[in-house]
Design a protein around this motif. Structure first.
Motif, PDB file in Angstrom:
ATOM      1  N   ARG A 150       3.443   1.484  10.114  1.00  0.00           N
ATOM      2  CA  ARG A 150       4.148   1.778   8.871  1.00  0.00           C
ATOM      3  C   ARG A 150       3.520   1.065   7.681  1.00  0.00           C
ATOM      4  NH1 ARG A 150      10.319   2.155   7.499  1.00  0.00           N
ATOM      5  NH2 ARG A 150      10.218   1.813   5.278  1.00  0.00           N
TER       6      ARG A 150
ATOM      7  N   GLY B   7       6.130   3.838   4.330  1.00  0.00           N
ATOM      8  CA  GLY B   7       7.219   4.619   4.920  1.00  0.00           C
ATOM      9  C   GLY B   7       7.521   5.917   4.195  1.00  0.00           C
TER      10      GLY B   7
ATOM     11  N   ASN C 221       5.695   8.822   4.451  1.00  0.00           N
ATOM     12  CA  ASN C 221       5.178  10.075   5.000  1.00  0.00           C
ATOM     13  C   ASN C 221       6.308  11.038   5.319  1.00  0.00           C
ATOM     14  OD1 ASN C 221       4.015  11.878   7.320  1.00  0.00           O
ATOM     15  ND2 ASN C 221       2.355  11.126   6.048  1.00  0.00           N
TER      16      ASN C 221
ATOM     17  N   PHE D 206       4.307  -3.071   7.987  1.00  0.00           N
ATOM     18  CA  PHE D 206       3.635  -3.927   7.005  1.00  0.00           C
ATOM     19  C   PHE D 206       4.477  -4.189   5.759  1.00  0.00           C
ATOM     20  CE2 PHE D 206      -0.203  -2.417   9.329  1.00  0.00           C
ATOM     21  CZ  PHE D 206      -0.641  -3.673   9.731  1.00  0.00           C
TER      22      PHE D 206
ATOM     23  N   THR E 271       5.325   5.053  -3.291  1.00  0.00           N
ATOM     24  CA  THR E 271       4.493   5.496  -2.151  1.00  0.00           C
ATOM     25  C   THR E 271       3.637   4.328  -1.652  1.00  0.00           C
ATOM     26  OG1 THR E 271       4.365   7.657  -3.231  1.00  0.00           O
ATOM     27  CG2 THR E 271       2.801   7.255  -1.467  1.00  0.00           C
TER      28      THR E 271
ATOM     29  N   LEU F 285      -5.442   6.677   3.479  1.00  0.00           N
ATOM     30  CA  LEU F 285      -6.052   7.168   4.724  1.00  0.00           C
ATOM     31  C   LEU F 285      -6.053   8.697   4.794  1.00  0.00           C
ATOM     32  CD1 LEU F 285      -4.558   4.420   7.065  1.00  0.00           C
ATOM     33  CD2 LEU F 285      -6.950   4.655   6.360  1.00  0.00           C
TER      34      LEU F 285
ATOM     35  N   VAL G 272      -5.700   0.168  13.003  1.00  0.00           N
ATOM     36  CA  VAL G 272      -4.712  -0.362  12.063  1.00  0.00           C
ATOM     37  C   VAL G 272      -5.446  -1.077  10.936  1.00  0.00           C
ATOM     38  CG1 VAL G 272      -2.688  -1.843  11.822  1.00  0.00           C
ATOM     39  CG2 VAL G 272      -3.169  -0.745  14.021  1.00  0.00           C
TER      40      VAL G 272
ATOM     41  N   LEU H  97      12.432  11.213  -7.218  1.00  0.00           N
ATOM     42  CA  LEU H  97      11.849  11.118  -5.874  1.00  0.00           C
ATOM     43  C   LEU H  97      12.379   9.903  -5.119  1.00  0.00           C
ATOM     44  CD1 LEU H  97       8.191  11.993  -6.952  1.00  0.00           C
ATOM     45  CD2 LEU H  97       9.719  13.457  -5.643  1.00  0.00           C
TER      46      LEU H  97
ATOM     47  N   TRP I 282       8.366  19.771   3.159  1.00  0.00           N
ATOM     48  CA  TRP I 282       7.283  20.189   2.260  1.00  0.00           C
ATOM     49  C   TRP I 282       6.324  21.131   2.958  1.00  0.00           C
ATOM     50  CZ3 TRP I 282       5.031  15.148  -0.372  1.00  0.00           C
ATOM     51  CH2 TRP I 282       6.067  14.509  -1.071  1.00  0.00           C
TER      52      TRP I 282
HETATM   53  C1  FAD Z   1       7.696  11.115  -3.175  1.00  0.00           C
HETATM   54  C2  FAD Z   1       6.277  11.244  -2.713  1.00  0.00           C
HETATM   55  C3  FAD Z   1       5.279  11.445  -3.632  1.00  0.00           C
HETATM   56  C4  FAD Z   1       3.955  11.585  -3.205  1.00  0.00           C
HETATM   57  N1  FAD Z   1       2.985  11.781  -4.129  1.00  0.00           N
HETATM   58  C5  FAD Z   1       1.701  11.834  -3.737  1.00  0.00           C
HETATM   59  C6  FAD Z   1       0.655  11.952  -4.688  1.00  0.00           C
HETATM   60  O1  FAD Z   1       0.883  12.009  -5.887  1.00  0.00           O
HETATM   61  N2  FAD Z   1      -0.612  11.985  -4.243  1.00  0.00           N
HETATM   62  C7  FAD Z   1      -0.924  11.903  -2.913  1.00  0.00           C
HETATM   63  O2  FAD Z   1      -2.102  11.919  -2.583  1.00  0.00           O
HETATM   64  N3  FAD Z   1       0.045  11.814  -1.974  1.00  0.00           N
HETATM   65  C8  FAD Z   1       1.345  11.776  -2.364  1.00  0.00           C
HETATM   66  N4  FAD Z   1       2.335  11.678  -1.432  1.00  0.00           N
HETATM   67  C9  FAD Z   1       1.997  11.757   0.004  1.00  0.00           C
HETATM   68  C10 FAD Z   1       1.643  10.382   0.541  1.00  0.00           C
HETATM   69  O3  FAD Z   1       0.286  10.147   0.290  1.00  0.00           O
HETATM   70  C11 FAD Z   1       1.909  10.339   2.047  1.00  0.00           C
HETATM   71  O4  FAD Z   1       3.272  10.536   2.274  1.00  0.00           O
HETATM   72  C12 FAD Z   1       1.448   9.022   2.667  1.00  0.00           C
HETATM   73  O5  FAD Z   1       1.449   9.167   4.070  1.00  0.00           O
HETATM   74  C13 FAD Z   1       2.343   7.867   2.286  1.00  0.00           C
HETATM   75  O6  FAD Z   1       1.822   6.646   2.738  1.00  0.00           O
HETATM   76  P1  FAD Z   1       2.809   5.497   3.257  1.00  0.00           P
HETATM   77  O7  FAD Z   1       1.992   4.315   3.593  1.00  0.00           O
HETATM   78  O8  FAD Z   1       3.931   5.341   2.309  1.00  0.00           O
HETATM   79  O9  FAD Z   1       3.355   6.223   4.555  1.00  0.00           O
HETATM   80  P2  FAD Z   1       3.833   5.741   5.984  1.00  0.00           P
HETATM   81  O10 FAD Z   1       4.881   6.721   6.356  1.00  0.00           O
HETATM   82  O11 FAD Z   1       4.164   4.313   6.061  1.00  0.00           O
HETATM   83  O12 FAD Z   1       2.546   5.971   6.851  1.00  0.00           O
HETATM   84  C14 FAD Z   1       2.046   7.255   7.085  1.00  0.00           C
HETATM   85  C15 FAD Z   1       1.032   7.217   8.204  1.00  0.00           C
HETATM   86  O13 FAD Z   1      -0.129   6.553   7.748  1.00  0.00           O
HETATM   87  C16 FAD Z   1      -0.684   5.787   8.790  1.00  0.00           C
HETATM   88  N5  FAD Z   1      -0.708   4.379   8.375  1.00  0.00           N
HETATM   89  C17 FAD Z   1       0.106   3.763   7.486  1.00  0.00           C
HETATM   90  N6  FAD Z   1      -0.275   2.489   7.327  1.00  0.00           N
HETATM   91  C18 FAD Z   1      -1.357   2.310   8.107  1.00  0.00           C
HETATM   92  C19 FAD Z   1      -2.223   1.213   8.362  1.00  0.00           C
HETATM   93  N7  FAD Z   1      -2.070   0.042   7.768  1.00  0.00           N
HETATM   94  N8  FAD Z   1      -3.232   1.378   9.242  1.00  0.00           N
HETATM   95  C20 FAD Z   1      -3.417   2.568   9.863  1.00  0.00           C
HETATM   96  N9  FAD Z   1      -2.628   3.635   9.660  1.00  0.00           N
HETATM   97  C21 FAD Z   1      -1.624   3.503   8.800  1.00  0.00           C
HETATM   98  C22 FAD Z   1       0.161   6.002  10.008  1.00  0.00           C
HETATM   99  O14 FAD Z   1      -0.378   7.038  10.792  1.00  0.00           O
HETATM  100  C23 FAD Z   1       1.477   6.449   9.428  1.00  0.00           C
HETATM  101  O15 FAD Z   1       2.190   7.266  10.298  1.00  0.00           O
HETATM  102  C24 FAD Z   1       3.649  11.523  -1.828  1.00  0.00           C
HETATM  103  C25 FAD Z   1       4.670  11.319  -0.902  1.00  0.00           C
HETATM  104  C26 FAD Z   1       5.971  11.183  -1.328  1.00  0.00           C
HETATM  105  C27 FAD Z   1       7.064  11.015  -0.318  1.00  0.00           C
END
Ligand code: FAD
Length: 460
Positions: A72, A75, A77, A92, A137, A144, A198, A315, A323
């Motif tokens: 995570r 969070g 995704n 994290f 986000t 990644l 990771v 958001l 989506w």
């Molecule tokens: C409201 C909203 C707005 C968004 N807007 C944009 C945007 O403008 N542009 C864009 O490009 N994307 C956008 N996104 C999409 C966003 O990039 C993805 O949802 C992304 O996965 C979010 O990253 P997170 O770390 O918060 O997700 P998490 O849910 O924490 O992680 C997603 C996945 O990433 C991997 N991961 C996370 N941390 C690590 C780590 N340290 N090492 C290895 N793997 C890891 C894992 O497989 C995990 O399941 C948006 C999403 C939301 C919900």
């Protein structure tokens, strides 16, 4: 069962600095919440890492005990892949530090940092790197999978500016990956998601941005949508890359600069972002204003960090979300017609269709330079189904799926993995196109047992 779990917790807690949470612990319920309220998973253990050293023992423990592993970052995704059921989540959320080397224009970022955490520290020096448009986000998942936002036209995708990572691979090795160290791994993680290990630190290239930029919204009537979108698609050919304009079709929120009669009715919103001077912004924005009858406008100089948070209120976490997304090299008439048709029958007041403009620097990178290869994509279209009650799941999901199907004939190949929902595993090979075979090779080398499979999974 309970005794066994508390013994396991004690064993793991003994070898890490962070906290191990199991069901019934205070903090467990909060720790298993993610942005999308449709996700309801219960990991057996949530390991809230204190620093990068906690990752190796947590990973070894999970593998020894045959626990499924999720990772995570922020969070956010949509698929909820950062949580597992009955397994071990490497969390994290306590590791959010960002350090800037101003001389080198580099940022060193821990994997729990949000975009807001990154922007705040880099903007203190008038620097930034392209990230997404919602400040809560997580930088980890966003990077990644690719990462794009307001600065992408000018400076490319987030991954185009990733210089190196530190990571732990499935066999517990700590590695650095960059253009010169473990280059195959570095190629794969730039778009290949969490499939390869990771990440415990990201290093980004920074650019001078702001700290003040010019940005805001132009709102037009929905019955002018076609003429506005036609002019919008032509705009990209004539304006500099420091101007970015997206298009959002939705019901108008109760924004103070809109007449009350407009609130809650369908509108076309053009968010505008410009990194140059106010005088130059006015020259560039004037023709956009003339796209139609402006119902309301709120544009002006403001801190970049403030604009990065402008969409956060729409958001917030806790709603139900579904989506679908396509890439486009051009917006054909048929694509615009389907956007307008489905924006005209939004199944909830929070649903929207947006078109993100990414044409520019991202198109000048070679298709095989890294795992993310959609270098012909000029627009990313996202149908954002969002609602509050489970009883509305069926109609909102059906609306998103129907729109996705209707607009598919006009889309270019490939998809942005960060906008894919859990059940799109059949789309993964096509999402990576010609780069998929190489991704498979790297996956077989670094994670042959598919330890990291809670992601858009590349099956070895
Ligand atoms: C409201 C909203 C707005 C968004 N807007 C944009 C945007 O403008 N542009 C864009 O490009 N994307 C956008 N996104 C999409 C966003 O990039 C993805 O949802 C992304 O996965 C979010 O990253 P997170 O770390 O918060 O997700 P998490 O849910 O924490 O992680 C997603 C996945 O990433 C991997 N991961 C996370 N941390 C690590 C780590 N340290 N090492 C290895 N793997 C890891 C894992 O497989 C995990 O399941 C948006 C999403 C939301 C919900």
């Amino acid at each position: 069962m309970r005794t066994q779990m508390s013994e396991m917790k004690e064993e793991l807690q003994g070898v890490i600095k962070g906290s191990v949470l199991v069901a019934d612990d205070s903090g467990y319920e909060e720790a298993r919440q993610v942005w999308n309220a449709m996700i309801d998973r219960r990991p057996a253990m949530i390991v809230q890492c204190a620093d990068a050293h906690d990752v190796v023992p947590a990973l070894a423990f999970a593998r020894r005990n045959r626990l499924e592993i999720s990772v995570r970052g922020g969070g956010h995704n949509i698929a909820g892949s950062s949580l597992c059921d009955h397994g071990l989540t490497i969390d994290f959320s306590r590791m959010k530090k960002v350090r800037v080397d101003v001389g080198k224009r580099r940022a060193y970022v821990e994997p729990g940092a949000t975009l807001a955490d990154l922007d705040e520290v880099t903007q203190a020096h008038g620097l930034a790197t392209p990230v997404g448009i919602n400040s809560t986000t997580g930088i980890a998942g966003l990077t990644l999978g690719g990462g794009f936002g307001w600065l992408t036209r000018k400076y490319g995708m987030t991954i185009d500016n990733l210089v190196s990572v530190e990571m732990v691979t499935a066999d517990g090795r700590k590695l650095r990956a960059s253009a010169t160290e473990n280059a195959d791994l570095f190629w794969a993680i730039r778009g290949g998601g969490g499939n390869f290990g990771v990440v415990t630190q990201f290093e980004f290239q920074l650019f001078p941005v702001g700290p003040e930029i010019v940005a805001g919204l132009l709102v037009f009537p929905f019955n002018q949508a076609k003429q506005i979108l036609i002019k919008y698609r032509q705009l990209v050919n004539s304006v500099p890359e420091d101007l970015n304009v997206w298009a959002v079709l939705r019901k108008a929120p109760p924004l103070p600069f809109l007449p009350q009669t407009v609130h809650g009715t369908e509108v076309v919103v053009l968010p505008v972002f410009y990194t140059g001077t106010v005088a130059q912004a006015e020259k560039l924005i004037a023709p956009i204003r003339a796209f139609g009858t402006v119902l309301g406008e709120h544009i002006g100089p403001q801190p970049y960090v403030q604009w990065e948070k402008a969409f956060d209120p729409l958001l917030t976490p806790g709603a139900r979300n579904y989506w679908k997304s396509h890439n486009f090299t051009e917006l054909a008439d048929g694509a615009l017609d389907s956007v307008i048709e489905f924006a005209g029958k939004l199944p909830s007041p929070q649903c929207e269709i947006f078109i993100g403009l990414i044409a520019g620097a991202a198109n000048r990178v070679a298709t095989d330079a890294m795992a993310y290869g959609h270098r012909d994509a000029k627009f990313v279209l996202n149908v954002h189904g969002r609602w509050d009650e489970a009883k509305d799941d069926r109609k909102c999901i059906a609306w998103a799926r129907d729109f996705f199907k209707a607009s598919a004939p006009y889309a270019s190949a490939g998809a942005y993995v960060n906008f894919m929902t859990a059940e799109e595993s059949d789309r993964i090979a096509s999402a990576y196109g010609a780069n998929y075979a190489r991704l498979l090779e790297v996956k077989r080398k670094y994670d042959p047992d598919n330890v990291f499979h809670l992601n858009q999974n590349i099956k070895p």
